[in-house]
Design an enzyme around this catalytic site. Structure first.
Site, mmCIF file in Angstrom:
data_model
loop_
_atom_site.group_PDB
_atom_site.id
_atom_site.type_symbol
_atom_site.label_atom_id
_atom_site.label_comp_id
_atom_site.label_asym_id
_atom_site.label_seq_id
_atom_site.Cartn_x
_atom_site.Cartn_y
_atom_site.Cartn_z
ATOM 1 N N ARG A 1 -0.548 8.337 -10.711
ATOM 2 C CA ARG A 1 -0.618 7.168 -9.810
ATOM 3 C C ARG A 1 0.090 5.956 -10.414
ATOM 4 O O ARG A 1 0.674 5.150 -9.688
ATOM 5 C CB ARG A 1 -2.079 6.828 -9.505
ATOM 6 C CG ARG A 1 -2.793 7.899 -8.692
ATOM 7 C CD ARG A 1 -4.245 7.512 -8.429
ATOM 8 N NE ARG A 1 -4.337 6.279 -7.675
ATOM 9 C CZ ARG A 1 -4.230 6.185 -6.347
ATOM 10 N NH1 ARG A 1 -4.066 7.263 -5.624
ATOM 11 N NH2 ARG A 1 -4.317 5.017 -5.744
ATOM 12 N N SER B 1 -7.261 -5.988 -5.845
ATOM 13 C CA SER B 1 -8.392 -6.538 -5.084
ATOM 14 C C SER B 1 -9.667 -6.530 -5.921
ATOM 15 O O SER B 1 -9.747 -5.859 -6.963
ATOM 16 C CB SER B 1 -8.614 -5.720 -3.810
ATOM 17 O OG SER B 1 -9.250 -4.499 -4.128
ATOM 18 N N GLY C 1 -0.062 5.219 -4.517
ATOM 19 C CA GLY C 1 -0.723 6.442 -4.998
ATOM 20 C C GLY C 1 -0.191 7.665 -4.277
ATOM 21 O O GLY C 1 0.131 8.688 -4.902
ATOM 22 N N ARG C 2 -0.063 7.563 -2.944
ATOM 23 C CA ARG C 2 0.436 8.711 -2.164
ATOM 24 C C ARG C 2 1.899 9.018 -2.499
ATOM 25 O O ARG C 2 2.301 10.175 -2.586
ATOM 26 C CB ARG C 2 0.292 8.420 -0.654
ATOM 27 C CG ARG C 2 -1.099 8.723 -0.136
ATOM 28 C CD ARG C 2 -1.348 8.059 1.184
ATOM 29 N NE ARG C 2 -1.579 6.637 1.024
ATOM 30 C CZ ARG C 2 -1.600 5.755 2.015
ATOM 31 N NH1 ARG C 2 -1.378 6.161 3.251
ATOM 32 N NH2 ARG C 2 -1.850 4.492 1.778
ATOM 33 N N ARG D 1 -5.626 -1.324 8.649
ATOM 34 C CA ARG D 1 -6.761 -2.202 8.347
ATOM 35 C C ARG D 1 -6.327 -3.340 7.432
ATOM 36 O O ARG D 1 -5.258 -3.303 6.830
ATOM 37 C CB ARG D 1 -7.922 -1.412 7.745
ATOM 38 C CG ARG D 1 -7.564 -0.624 6.528
ATOM 39 C CD ARG D 1 -8.745 0.137 5.940
ATOM 40 N NE ARG D 1 -8.264 1.039 4.914
ATOM 41 C CZ ARG D 1 -8.038 2.330 5.105
ATOM 42 N NH1 ARG D 1 -8.292 2.889 6.260
ATOM 43 N NH2 ARG D 1 -7.551 3.075 4.129
ATOM 44 N N ARG E 1 1.633 -4.440 6.550
ATOM 45 C CA ARG E 1 0.990 -3.388 5.761
ATOM 46 C C ARG E 1 1.772 -2.095 5.938
ATOM 47 O O ARG E 1 1.756 -1.486 7.008
ATOM 48 C CB ARG E 1 -0.461 -3.158 6.183
ATOM 49 C CG ARG E 1 -1.107 -2.073 5.312
ATOM 50 C CD ARG E 1 -2.605 -1.975 5.477
ATOM 51 N NE ARG E 1 -3.140 -1.172 4.384
ATOM 52 C CZ ARG E 1 -4.375 -1.232 3.931
ATOM 53 N NH1 ARG E 1 -5.224 -2.061 4.466
ATOM 54 N NH2 ARG E 1 -4.767 -0.470 2.936
ATOM 55 N N ASP F 1 0.808 -1.219 0.000
ATOM 56 C CA ASP F 1 0.000 0.000 0.000
ATOM 57 C C ASP F 1 0.846 1.276 0.000
ATOM 58 O O ASP F 1 1.934 1.290 0.573
ATOM 59 C CB ASP F 1 -0.909 -0.033 1.242
ATOM 60 C CG ASP F 1 -2.021 0.998 1.159
ATOM 61 O OD1 ASP F 1 -2.320 1.478 0.053
ATOM 62 O OD2 ASP F 1 -2.590 1.323 2.226
ATOM 63 N N GLY F 2 0.292 2.304 -0.606
ATOM 64 C CA GLY F 2 0.927 3.629 -0.542
ATOM 65 C C GLY F 2 1.509 4.097 -1.865
ATOM 66 O O GLY F 2 2.129 5.161 -1.927
ATOM 67 N N GLU G 1 -12.116 -4.981 -5.195
ATOM 68 C CA GLU G 1 -12.635 -3.603 -5.115
ATOM 69 C C GLU G 1 -11.840 -2.632 -6.003
ATOM 70 O O GLU G 1 -12.295 -1.522 -6.272
ATOM 71 C CB GLU G 1 -12.579 -3.104 -3.656
ATOM 72 C CG GLU G 1 -13.590 -3.759 -2.720
ATOM 73 C CD GLU G 1 -13.254 -5.212 -2.374
ATOM 74 O OE1 GLU G 1 -12.058 -5.535 -2.224
ATOM 75 O OE2 GLU G 1 -14.189 -6.037 -2.303
ATOM 76 N N ASN G 2 -10.638 -3.052 -6.423
ATOM 77 C CA ASN G 2 -9.801 -2.124 -7.195
ATOM 78 C C ASN G 2 -10.357 -1.810 -8.584
ATOM 79 O O ASN G 2 -9.895 -0.875 -9.245
ATOM 80 C CB ASN G 2 -8.357 -2.647 -7.314
ATOM 81 C CG ASN G 2 -7.562 -2.535 -6.035
ATOM 82 O OD1 ASN G 2 -6.657 -3.325 -5.764
ATOM 83 N ND2 ASN G 2 -7.878 -1.538 -5.205
HETATM 84 C C1 FPP Z 1 -2.200 -0.077 -3.242
HETATM 85 O O1 FPP Z 1 -1.689 1.240 -3.186
HETATM 86 C C2 FPP Z 1 -1.610 -0.781 -4.387
HETATM 87 C C3 FPP Z 1 -2.336 -1.351 -5.391
HETATM 88 C C4 FPP Z 1 -3.804 -1.354 -5.426
HETATM 89 C C5 FPP Z 1 -1.661 -1.999 -6.559
HETATM 90 C C6 FPP Z 1 -0.412 -2.755 -6.227
HETATM 91 C C7 FPP Z 1 0.249 -3.114 -7.484
HETATM 92 C C8 FPP Z 1 1.576 -3.086 -7.703
HETATM 93 C C9 FPP Z 1 2.597 -2.786 -6.677
HETATM 94 C C10 FPP Z 1 2.101 -3.408 -9.067
HETATM 95 C C11 FPP Z 1 1.888 -4.869 -9.340
HETATM 96 C C12 FPP Z 1 2.990 -5.446 -10.072
HETATM 97 C C13 FPP Z 1 3.835 -6.362 -9.562
HETATM 98 C C14 FPP Z 1 4.916 -6.838 -10.433
HETATM 99 C C15 FPP Z 1 3.763 -6.890 -8.184
HETATM 100 P P1 FPP Z 1 -2.676 2.453 -3.442
HETATM 101 O O2 FPP Z 1 -2.729 2.698 -4.904
HETATM 102 O O3 FPP Z 1 -4.004 2.183 -2.815
HETATM 103 O O4 FPP Z 1 -1.939 3.622 -2.700
HETATM 104 P P2 FPP Z 1 -2.611 4.868 -1.964
HETATM 105 O O5 FPP Z 1 -3.373 4.307 -0.783
HETATM 106 O O6 FPP Z 1 -1.430 5.691 -1.533
HETATM 107 O O7 FPP Z 1 -3.482 5.571 -2.961
#
Ligand code: FPP
Length: 243
Positions: free
Chosen positions: A37, A69, A27-28, A197, A191, A24-25, A71-72
Site C-alpha cells: 500500500r 484523516s 491502496g487499490r 462519500r 473525489r 483516494d484509491g 480515522e487513518n
Molecule cells: C486514501 O487512499 C489516501 C490516503 C489515506 C493517504 C493520502 C496520502 C498521500 C497521497 C501521500 C501524502 C503525501 C503528499 C506529499 C501529499 P486509500 O489508501 O484509502 O486507498 P484505497 O481506498 O484504495 O485503499
C-alpha cells in the site's frame, strides 16, 4: 487557407478559486499491481505534485487535499509511517524550492499527534511561506466533525469567559474558528476512485460545494481529469438554495 490564418482561441473557463481533493484509491492502485500500500501512497504523492502544479498553472488560488484523516490512525504502523515519511520528504523539498515555487503552505488538523520532527517542518513551511498567494492546505490528522467540535469548544470558552453572549455567534464568526479561517469555501470538491462519500472532509466548508466523483484511482489521476472536473463544475447550475 491563408498562411497566417488566426486560430480561434480556445475558450478558457475560469477555474474555481478553491478546489478540494480527497486523494483516494492509492491502496487499490497498489493492490492491482501486487505492490504494498505504501507504494500506492508514493505514487499518490507524485500525482499530488503534478496536480498542484497544474492547479497553479490554471490560476487556482487555493488547493486543499485530504492527506491523513483522524480515522487513518486505524491503519497499520507501516502504512502510517510510510505516509508520514512521504509528507516529510515533500515538505523538505518544498522548503528547498520555496522561493522558486512561491506557494503558501497551511495545515488543517490537530498536528500535535504527529512526530515532533514533522510538526516542526509544518511550522517552518507555514511561517516561511506566509507571504505567498497561491495556497495549499494539507489536511493532516484532520476530521470535519473534530474541526466543528473544536470550533464549538472555542466559542463556548469565549462565552464562559464572559467575552460574548451565545447569540453573538454567526455563521461567519463560526467559520473564523475553523482551521480554514480566512479561506473561501471550496467551490469544487473532487473525489477520485469511484467512492461516493465525503468521509468527514470539510463538512462545514462544503455546504454549497459542487461534488465531482470520478472513476479513476488517485495515482492515475491526470491533468486532463482535473480539466474534466472543472468543465463539469461549469456545467452545474449553482443556486445556493435560490431558484
Ligand atoms: C486514501 O487512499 C489516501 C490516503 C489515506 C493517504 C493520502 C496520502 C498521500 C497521497 C501521500 C501524502 C503525501 C503528499 C506529499 C501529499 P486509500 O489508501 O484509502 O486507498 P484505497 O481506498 O484504495 O485503499
Amino acid at each position: 487557407m491563408a498562411l497566417f490564418e488566426k486560430k480561434k482561441p480556445e475558450v478558457q473557463l475560469a477555474p474555481p478559486r478553491h478546489i478540494a481533493i480527497i486523494m483516494d484509491g492509492n491502496g487499490r492502485w497498489a493492490k492491482n499491481r501486487g505492490l504494498p500500500r505504501t507504494a500506492g501512497h508514493a505514487a499518490g504523492a507524485e500525482t499530488f505534485r503534478r496536480i498542484a502544479n497544474h492547479c497553479r498553472a490554471l490560476g487556482v488560488e487555493y488547493l486543499t487535499v485530504y492527506a491523513f484523516s483522524t480515522e487513518n490512525w486505524k491503519r497499520s504502523e507501516e502504512e502510517i509511517s510510510g505516509i508520514m515519511k512521504l509528507l516529510k520528504n515533500y515538505l523538505m523539498e518544498a522548503m528547498r524550492d520555496m522561493e522558486k515555487n512561491r506557494v503558501r503552505f497551511c495545515f488543517f488538523g490537530d498536528l500535535t499527534r504527529l512526530s515532533p520532527e514533522l510538526q516542526e517542518l509544518c511550522a517552518q513551511a507555514e511561517s516561511a511561506s506566509m507571504d505567498y498567494d497561491v495556497q495549499v492546505n494539507f489536511c493532516l490528522n484532520y476530521g470535519g466533525r473534530d474541526e466543528i467540535v473544536r470550533a464549538a469548544r472555542a466559542f463556548a470558552a469565549k462565552v464562559a469567559a464572559g467575552e460574548c453572549s451565545p447569540e453573538a455567534l454567526t455563521e461567519d464568526g463560526f467559520s473564523d474558528l475553523m482551521y480554514s479561517a480566512g479561506v473561501p469555501d471550496p467551490e469544487l470538491v473532487i473525489r477520485p476512485s469511484g467512492e461516493l462519500r465525503l468521509s468527514n472532509f470539510l463538512l462545514w466548508q462544503s455546504a454549497y460545494s459542487e461534488f465531482v466523483y470520478m472513476n479513476v484511482l488517485w495515482p492515475d489521476f491526470k491533468e486532463k481529469d482535473l480539466d474534466a472536473a472543472i468543465a463539469e463544475f461549469h456545467r452545474r447550475n449553482r443556486r445556493f438554495g435560490g431558484v
